[in-house]
Motif scaffolding. Sequence first.
Motif, PDB file in Angstrom:
ATOM      1  N   LEU A  93       0.834  -1.204   0.000  1.00 51.79           N
ATOM      2  CA  LEU A  93       0.000   0.000   0.000  1.00 51.79           C
ATOM      3  C   LEU A  93       0.866   1.250   0.000  1.00 51.79           C
ATOM      4  O   LEU A  93       0.616   2.189  -0.767  1.00 51.79           O
ATOM      5  CB  LEU A  93      -0.951   0.010   1.200  1.00 51.79           C
ATOM      6  N   HIS A  94       1.907   1.279   0.831  1.00 56.03           N
ATOM      7  CA  HIS A  94       2.795   2.452   0.877  1.00 56.03           C
ATOM      8  C   HIS A  94       3.493   2.670  -0.462  1.00 56.03           C
ATOM      9  O   HIS A  94       3.638   3.808  -0.912  1.00 56.03           O
ATOM     10  CB  HIS A  94       3.825   2.325   2.001  1.00 56.03           C
ATOM     11  N   LEU A 115       0.888   4.102  -2.866  1.00 53.62           N
ATOM     12  CA  LEU A 115       0.588   5.493  -2.508  1.00 53.62           C
ATOM     13  C   LEU A 115       1.724   6.427  -2.920  1.00 53.62           C
ATOM     14  O   LEU A 115       1.468   7.529  -3.424  1.00 53.62           O
ATOM     15  CB  LEU A 115       0.313   5.618  -1.009  1.00 53.62           C
ATOM     16  N   LEU A 131      -6.500  -0.779  -4.727  1.00 55.15           N
ATOM     17  CA  LEU A 131      -6.188   0.251  -3.738  1.00 55.15           C
ATOM     18  C   LEU A 131      -6.788  -0.025  -2.360  1.00 55.15           C
ATOM     19  O   LEU A 131      -6.119   0.127  -1.353  1.00 55.15           O
ATOM     20  CB  LEU A 131      -6.658   1.620  -4.245  1.00 55.15           C
ATOM     21  N   LEU A 132      -8.049  -0.419  -2.327  1.00 51.84           N
ATOM     22  CA  LEU A 132      -8.659  -0.632  -1.012  1.00 51.84           C
ATOM     23  C   LEU A 132      -9.801  -1.631  -1.075  1.00 51.84           C
ATOM     24  O   LEU A 132     -10.402  -1.862  -2.117  1.00 51.84           O
ATOM     25  CB  LEU A 132      -9.144   0.679  -0.403  1.00 51.84           C
ATOM     26  N   ASN A 164      -4.480   8.790   4.150  1.00 55.44           N
ATOM     27  CA  ASN A 164      -3.291   8.515   3.346  1.00 55.44           C
ATOM     28  C   ASN A 164      -2.725   9.741   2.630  1.00 55.44           C
ATOM     29  O   ASN A 164      -1.814   9.620   1.818  1.00 55.44           O
ATOM     30  CB  ASN A 164      -3.597   7.412   2.336  1.00 55.44           C
TER      31      ASN A 164
END
Length: 129
Positions: free
Chosen positions: A42-43, A46, A90-91, A115
Amino acid sequence: MPCTHEMASKVFGDDQAKKLSAISVSNNMVSRRVDDMALDILHQVLMEIKESLDGKFSLQFSESCDVASCAVLLGFVCYVHQTQIKEEFLLCKNLLVTTMGEDVIDIINGFFVKNGLDLNCVQLVYIYK
């Protein structure tokens, strides 16, 4: 673990298979490692989104159901990273109250604020099934 031990024994020999006994595979450890890997991915995504061409990206959201028939909001992102167009997952968030637009937007806004993403740079698509 027993299957892995047997497989390693046949492929690498008994000496190498015995080394597997030293590996801790408790539920908490495995779960923690999976969570750490997911957070790292995820990081990375992002960071690539924030560094994307002009900081612009598009989102697509869809509602689905999990194995327990609970409503889930899925989000996908499309952006340009360096010279490549990338599409990433993404989510995935549970829709705990309702599947109405207000609840969906609250989840999306919460994710963006948490985020540090800017909603002004987004083209948003929501697919309702």
